[in-house]
Design a protein around this motif. Sequence first.
Motif, PDB file in Angstrom:
ATOM      1  N   GLU A 116       7.010  21.459 -38.965  1.00  0.00           N
ATOM      2  CA  GLU A 116       7.957  21.829 -37.912  1.00  0.00           C
ATOM      3  C   GLU A 116       9.168  20.906 -37.847  1.00  0.00           C
ATOM      4  OE1 GLU A 116       6.093  22.358 -34.141  1.00  0.00           O
ATOM      5  OE2 GLU A 116       4.681  23.846 -34.902  1.00  0.00           O
ATOM      6  N   SER A 117       9.089  19.760 -38.507  1.00  0.00           N
ATOM      7  CA  SER A 117      10.172  18.783 -38.449  1.00  0.00           C
ATOM      8  C   SER A 117      10.391  18.142 -39.814  1.00  0.00           C
ATOM      9  CB  SER A 117       9.833  17.665 -37.455  1.00  0.00           C
ATOM     10  OG  SER A 117       9.692  18.161 -36.158  1.00  0.00           O
ATOM     11  N   LEU A 118      11.585  17.603 -39.967  1.00  0.00           N
ATOM     12  CA  LEU A 118      11.891  16.765 -41.114  1.00  0.00           C
ATOM     13  C   LEU A 118      11.892  15.323 -40.641  1.00  0.00           C
ATOM     14  CD1 LEU A 118      14.910  18.745 -42.553  1.00  0.00           C
ATOM     15  CD2 LEU A 118      12.649  18.578 -43.577  1.00  0.00           C
ATOM     16  N   LEU A 128      13.397   5.804 -38.687  1.00  0.00           N
ATOM     17  CA  LEU A 128      12.931   7.120 -39.113  1.00  0.00           C
ATOM     18  C   LEU A 128      13.331   8.091 -38.016  1.00  0.00           C
ATOM     19  CD1 LEU A 128       9.325   6.394 -40.424  1.00  0.00           C
ATOM     20  CD2 LEU A 128      11.407   6.722 -41.746  1.00  0.00           C
ATOM     21  N   LEU A 129      14.011   9.142 -38.390  1.00  0.00           N
ATOM     22  CA  LEU A 129      14.457  10.148 -37.443  1.00  0.00           C
ATOM     23  C   LEU A 129      13.663  11.425 -37.652  1.00  0.00           C
ATOM     24  CD1 LEU A 129      18.310   9.699 -37.914  1.00  0.00           C
ATOM     25  CD2 LEU A 129      16.844   8.613 -36.203  1.00  0.00           C
ATOM     26  N   SER A 130      13.428  12.139 -36.570  1.00  0.00           N
ATOM     27  CA  SER A 130      12.727  13.414 -36.630  1.00  0.00           C
ATOM     28  C   SER A 130      13.711  14.510 -36.249  1.00  0.00           C
ATOM     29  CB  SER A 130      11.540  13.408 -35.658  1.00  0.00           C
ATOM     30  OG  SER A 130      10.938  14.672 -35.610  1.00  0.00           O
ATOM     31  N   TYR A 131      13.899  15.469 -37.165  1.00  0.00           N
ATOM     32  CA  TYR A 131      14.794  16.594 -36.926  1.00  0.00           C
ATOM     33  C   TYR A 131      13.949  17.854 -36.843  1.00  0.00           C
ATOM     34  CZ  TYR A 131      18.431  20.085 -37.629  1.00  0.00           C
ATOM     35  OH  TYR A 131      19.257  21.165 -37.494  1.00  0.00           O
ATOM     36  N   HIS A 132      13.878  18.450 -35.645  1.00  0.00           N
ATOM     37  CA  HIS A 132      13.049  19.638 -35.437  1.00  0.00           C
ATOM     38  C   HIS A 132      13.754  20.851 -36.035  1.00  0.00           C
ATOM     39  CE1 HIS A 132      10.674  22.738 -33.434  1.00  0.00           C
ATOM     40  NE2 HIS A 132       9.728  21.806 -33.418  1.00  0.00           N
ATOM     41  N   LEU A 133      13.059  21.583 -36.897  1.00  0.00           N
ATOM     42  CA  LEU A 133      13.667  22.688 -37.636  1.00  0.00           C
ATOM     43  C   LEU A 133      14.035  23.882 -36.768  1.00  0.00           C
ATOM     44  CD1 LEU A 133      11.382  22.529 -40.794  1.00  0.00           C
ATOM     45  CD2 LEU A 133      13.791  21.833 -40.615  1.00  0.00           C
ATOM     46  N   THR A 134      13.339  24.089 -35.671  1.00  0.00           N
ATOM     47  CA  THR A 134      13.623  25.243 -34.806  1.00  0.00           C
ATOM     48  C   THR A 134      14.600  24.908 -33.696  1.00  0.00           C
ATOM     49  OG1 THR A 134      11.394  26.052 -35.251  1.00  0.00           O
ATOM     50  CG2 THR A 134      12.563  27.067 -33.428  1.00  0.00           C
ATOM     51  N   HIS A 186      16.408  22.120 -33.485  1.00  0.00           N
ATOM     52  CA  HIS A 186      17.506  21.294 -34.037  1.00  0.00           C
ATOM     53  C   HIS A 186      17.712  19.996 -33.270  1.00  0.00           C
ATOM     54  CE1 HIS A 186      18.341  24.741 -36.536  1.00  0.00           C
ATOM     55  NE2 HIS A 186      18.404  25.481 -35.444  1.00  0.00           N
ATOM     56  N   GLU A 187      16.663  19.554 -32.580  1.00  0.00           N
ATOM     57  CA  GLU A 187      16.727  18.277 -31.860  1.00  0.00           C
ATOM     58  C   GLU A 187      16.516  17.126 -32.825  1.00  0.00           C
ATOM     59  OE1 GLU A 187      14.234  17.904 -28.393  1.00  0.00           O
ATOM     60  OE2 GLU A 187      14.536  19.998 -27.894  1.00  0.00           O
ATOM     61  N   LEU A 188      17.252  16.061 -32.607  1.00  0.00           N
ATOM     62  CA  LEU A 188      17.107  14.844 -33.391  1.00  0.00           C
ATOM     63  C   LEU A 188      16.566  13.758 -32.490  1.00  0.00           C
ATOM     64  CD1 LEU A 188      17.686  13.439 -36.141  1.00  0.00           C
ATOM     65  CD2 LEU A 188      19.870  12.729 -35.146  1.00  0.00           C
ATOM     66  N   ASN A 189      15.468  13.135 -32.898  1.00  0.00           N
ATOM     67  CA  ASN A 189      14.858  12.060 -32.124  1.00  0.00           C
ATOM     68  C   ASN A 189      14.525  10.899 -33.039  1.00  0.00           C
ATOM     69  OD1 ASN A 189      14.548  13.380 -29.459  1.00  0.00           O
ATOM     70  ND2 ASN A 189      13.281  14.790 -30.625  1.00  0.00           N
ATOM     71  N   VAL A 190      14.492   9.700 -32.465  1.00  0.00           N
ATOM     72  CA  VAL A 190      14.041   8.543 -33.224  1.00  0.00           C
ATOM     73  C   VAL A 190      12.525   8.638 -33.319  1.00  0.00           C
ATOM     74  CG1 VAL A 190      13.871   6.037 -33.285  1.00  0.00           C
ATOM     75  CG2 VAL A 190      15.972   7.130 -32.498  1.00  0.00           C
ATOM     76  N   PHE A 191      12.022   8.672 -34.531  1.00  0.00           N
ATOM     77  CA  PHE A 191      10.590   8.793 -34.786  1.00  0.00           C
ATOM     78  C   PHE A 191       9.942   7.413 -34.749  1.00  0.00           C
ATOM     79  CE2 PHE A 191       7.019   9.439 -37.844  1.00  0.00           C
ATOM     80  CZ  PHE A 191       6.344  10.406 -37.138  1.00  0.00           C
TER      81      PHE A 191
END
Length: 107
Positions: free
Chosen positions: A83-85, A93-99, A101-106
């Motif tokens: 679900e995320s990159l 490390l950043l998390s980009y949610h594919l649906t 499109h939210e970007l969060n610090v992982f």
Amino acid sequence: ILATHANGDTKPFHLLNAVQQTPDGSLYITETSTQFPRRRIFYAAHDAHPTGRLLRYTKANGVDVLLNNLYMPNGITLSHDKESLIVVSGLQLLSYHLTSHELNVFV
């Protein structure tokens, strides 16, 4: 992929780095710097300006810019739930949610 630049962009790619394919066939690509070519990577590090991007390639649309102003995005992988990159950006490390499109610090 035989693209030299993203849709709507006239500047050629400078430092493409990592590629990750998702189940829908999209290819996600990190561009470490839009300013410096590979042979000048140390300039990009010392410059300390976030000029990297996250790109997506699809057969239908070509290359689109999803995120700008990332600090040296270097690696990319798909999360285990697909679900995320997870993108390596500098020391984060950043998390980009594919649906969403939210970007969060992982991490």
